[in-house]
Design an enzyme around this catalytic site. Sequence first.
Site, short mmCIF file in Angstrom:
data_model
loop_
_atom_site.label_atom_id
_atom_site.label_comp_id
_atom_site.label_asym_id
_atom_site.label_seq_id
_atom_site.Cartn_x
_atom_site.Cartn_y
_atom_site.Cartn_z
N SER A 275 0.84 -1.19 0.00
CA SER A 275 0.00 0.00 0.00
C SER A 275 0.88 1.24 0.00
O SER A 275 2.00 1.22 0.52
CB SER A 275 -0.90 0.00 1.24
OG SER A 275 -1.46 1.27 1.47
N LYS A 281 0.03 -3.86 4.75
CA LYS A 281 -0.89 -4.45 3.79
C LYS A 281 -0.20 -5.47 2.88
O LYS A 281 0.93 -5.29 2.46
CB LYS A 281 -1.52 -3.37 2.91
CG LYS A 281 -2.44 -2.41 3.64
CD LYS A 281 -3.73 -3.08 4.08
CE LYS A 281 -4.63 -3.45 2.92
NZ LYS A 281 -5.12 -2.29 2.19
N ASN A 283 -1.94 -6.88 -0.26
CA ASN A 283 -3.14 -6.94 -1.09
C ASN A 283 -3.02 -8.00 -2.17
O ASN A 283 -1.94 -8.19 -2.75
CB ASN A 283 -3.36 -5.58 -1.76
CG ASN A 283 -3.59 -4.47 -0.76
OD1 ASN A 283 -4.40 -4.60 0.15
ND2 ASN A 283 -2.87 -3.37 -0.92
N ARG A 314 -25.65 -0.68 -45.29
CA ARG A 314 -24.47 -0.13 -44.63
C ARG A 314 -24.92 0.71 -43.46
O ARG A 314 -25.76 1.61 -43.62
CB ARG A 314 -23.64 0.74 -45.58
CG ARG A 314 -22.39 1.35 -44.95
CD ARG A 314 -21.22 0.34 -44.87
NE ARG A 314 -20.60 0.19 -46.18
CZ ARG A 314 -20.77 -0.87 -46.97
NH1 ARG A 314 -21.56 -1.86 -46.58
NH2 ARG A 314 -20.19 -0.95 -48.12
#
Length: 457
Positions: A275, A281, A283, A314
Amino acid sequence: MTGLFDGVLNHGPLGPLTDDTAWLRALLDTEAALARALADTGLITPERAEAVAAACAADRYDPADLGRAAAAGGNPVIPLVARLTENVRATRPDAARHVHQGATSQDVMDTAAMLLVRQAGAALRTELADLTGELRTLAHRHRTTPAPGRTLLQQALPTTFGAVAASWTSGLTGAADRLDQVLDHHLAAQLGGAVGTLASLHPHGPAVAAAFAARLDLPEPFLPWHTERGRIAEIAAALGRVSGAAGNVAQDIVLLAQTEVGEVTEEGGSGVGGSSTMPHKRNPVAAVSALAAARQTPGLVATLFAAQIQEHQRAAGAWHAEWLPLTDLLRRTGSAVSWLRVSVARLRVHPDRMAANLDLTGGLALSERLTADLTPELGRLEAHQRVTTACRAAVDEGRDPVEVLAEHLHGLRTRDRISVLLDPADYLGAAPVFADRVTGRTGRTDPTDNEEGTDER
């Protein structure tokens, strides 16, 4: 050039296969194949066809310049054809008039899109095969590892982590199978001319279209498909399914990696998963990135589905609306699968934490089993009521569920019998069997498998 968000949202091998250079190369390959198809059917000489093909070298053109010039005509093929014609005229003037002969801009764009999808799809197939192979190994290794089964995000009954991984594998395998079918049967060349009649090549139009498809090794369509966009929708649906299956796995990994759950972690080494403000952290960044890519695909699929509604011979905008969503859908799907591969490679499974989480209810999650055991004697309704009353009392009084159940079921079941019935490791149902169906193996035969109850890959 790498964009600011490409590291997260354009990850893996599909990025370079779908960038501006890849598109340019596909457009030029299409023009070269058209010239050679004209020669194959005797409409021009092989020498003139090769003069056109020789000028179809991507390094002679600038995608950014073509993009700017596209504003005047509404698509990048118009300026590309102009520059290609100039380059051919510089070396072989008599061949210049055969550049783009019989085609319309949409023929070139649609065919180039098919080439791009084929190339990117092949890379995606490889990624999916490798990913499902790793998940099968995970499913086999943990075929009998007890883990909480959760419904509505609450613990329900036990399952095994192997059965969870098997379900992941099954979803991705089904999506990969559908992608294979689409890539093998729903791609096609596009050559119809101005309104899909190939009038400017009459009476040789169908023969040129067949030779054109053969040159590109693409199926020849039954009819030109300028405003019949079913094959684009099929591609979009297949990619959306792959992305959804990958996102489903990524979502589970993110949830299982929460601090309060802690049943898996991603371990990518120093500096991975940190982090910007919180040093503690770790993660699951690969799973998060896979999820970020996967969550963008439903909108892209929806745009391509909406673009199926087109006008006459078209489209006035709907065809143009496909280009970027199709490109982005390939990229995001590729990113989701590629990041998920990284996540699974980093994944560390914590069976001890799974066991601890199963113990959080004190066995209450196995109340269904106790009810079933009492049903032959009491009938299902009374058994359910008595077990429910005891379970509520255990929760309300904060007491050991086994003790409370033993009191409420005095004379019916002993404390030891209740303890056995509430053991999650003994109530896994067919979870190991279902894991084996995906892996094609039975039993824990891999000598490298760790003992359950320890942290392992």
